[in-house]
Write an enzyme that holds these catalytic residues in place. Structure first.
Site, PDB file in Angstrom:
ATOM      1  CG  ASP A   1      -1.889  -1.135   1.258  1.00  0.00           C
ATOM      2  OD1 ASP A   1      -2.243  -1.617   0.170  1.00  0.00           O
ATOM      3  OD2 ASP A   1      -2.294  -1.542   2.356  1.00  0.00           O
ATOM      4  NE  ARG A   2      -0.977   7.350  -0.011  1.00  0.00           N
ATOM      5  CZ  ARG A   2      -2.037   8.142   0.103  1.00  0.00           C
ATOM      6  NH1 ARG A   2      -2.442   8.845  -0.945  1.00  0.00           N
ATOM      7  NH2 ARG A   2      -2.712   8.214   1.230  1.00  0.00           N
TER       8      ARG A   2
END
Length: 252
Positions: A75-76
């Protein structure tokens, strides 16, 4: 009645010289330590400035490899280790190893609440029924298996060592929130930030300002697709999580 539609071609991903920390490289692989805040591949709202753009600048030949060599994603706002295949053959081999659960991944996570012991979570995950950008535990979801063990307990939080058997979107975040122990700073599954009663002002400030979910991919283990030798890489906690753990430790 005949309906005609013209689809716009998908925009090519362009190379961008963004800073990327490479912890290992050879002719078949890159292993990188992704910082928090870096999106892995372009998508809606993130057409540029992603890891995929950076990889193409790092090695233009990755344009010939599916997804510029990306085998898995983070995830970012999750930091840590990722493997990148530099050839089509290495990509095919690593994707198959991941599907066969032959790639070891260990994460460190700071969650809200004090856990009493480790366990295995085996709850299926699927798209949330009404909030389509979120995932949720659903009886009709895809199988998802997460193992966690306690690394350290604090007064109102727990540092966990988490390993995955499957790789569903947001899996660790969804499973821990489902148990009632969401990851500190998780903007999607964490709910309102919980500040322990009577905690120090320093810890309260740290918890309120922590900028992301406190989740870090700390270990990556795999069989090299060419040499067939096992490799293992470790990444220390980044500065922001070290600061959070130090504040939790000082508040005991």
């Amino acid at each position: 009645m005949r309906i005609e539609a013209q689809l716009e071609p998908e925009a090519a991903v362009t190379a961008e010289p963004l800073p990327v920390e490479v912890v290992y490289q050879d002719e078949a692989l890159f292993v990188i330590d992704k910082p928090p805040g870096l999106v892995v591949h372009p998508g809606a709202g993130n057409p540029r400035h992603t890891l995929q753009n950076a990889l193409l600048a790092l090695d233009p030949r990755l344009a010939l490899v599916p997804r510029a060599g990306l085998v898995h994603r983070l995830d970012r706002d999750t930091s840590g280790l990722m493997v990148i295949a530099r050839t089509v053959e290495a990509h095919r081999s690593l994707v198959a190893a991941l599907a066969a659960r032959e790639v070891g991944r260990m994460y460190l996570a700071v969650c809200t609440g004090v856990m009493t012991g480790g366990r295995t979570v085996e709850e299926p995950i699927g798209r949330h029924r009404t909030l389509r950008t979120r995932m949720a535990v659903r009886s009709d979801g895809r199988p998802a298996i997460t193992h966690y063990r306690i690394e350290r307990r604090f007064r109102a939080h727990t540092l966990l060592r988490v390993t995955l058997e499957t790789g569903r979107t947001h899996q660790i975040r969804v499973h821990l929130a489902h148990l009632g122990f969401p990851i500190v700073g998780d903007p999607v599954y964490g709910g309102r930030r919980r500040i322990p009663k009577g905690c120090s002002p320093a810890l309260a400030a740290e918890l309120q300002s922590f900028p992301r979910q406190a989740l870090h991919a700390a270990l990556l283990r795999l069989m090299h697709p060419v040499t067939q030798r096992e490799h293992e890489w470790r990444s220390p906690l980044p500065d922001d999580m070290q600061g959070l753990v130090a504040a939790l430790e000082a508040d005991r």
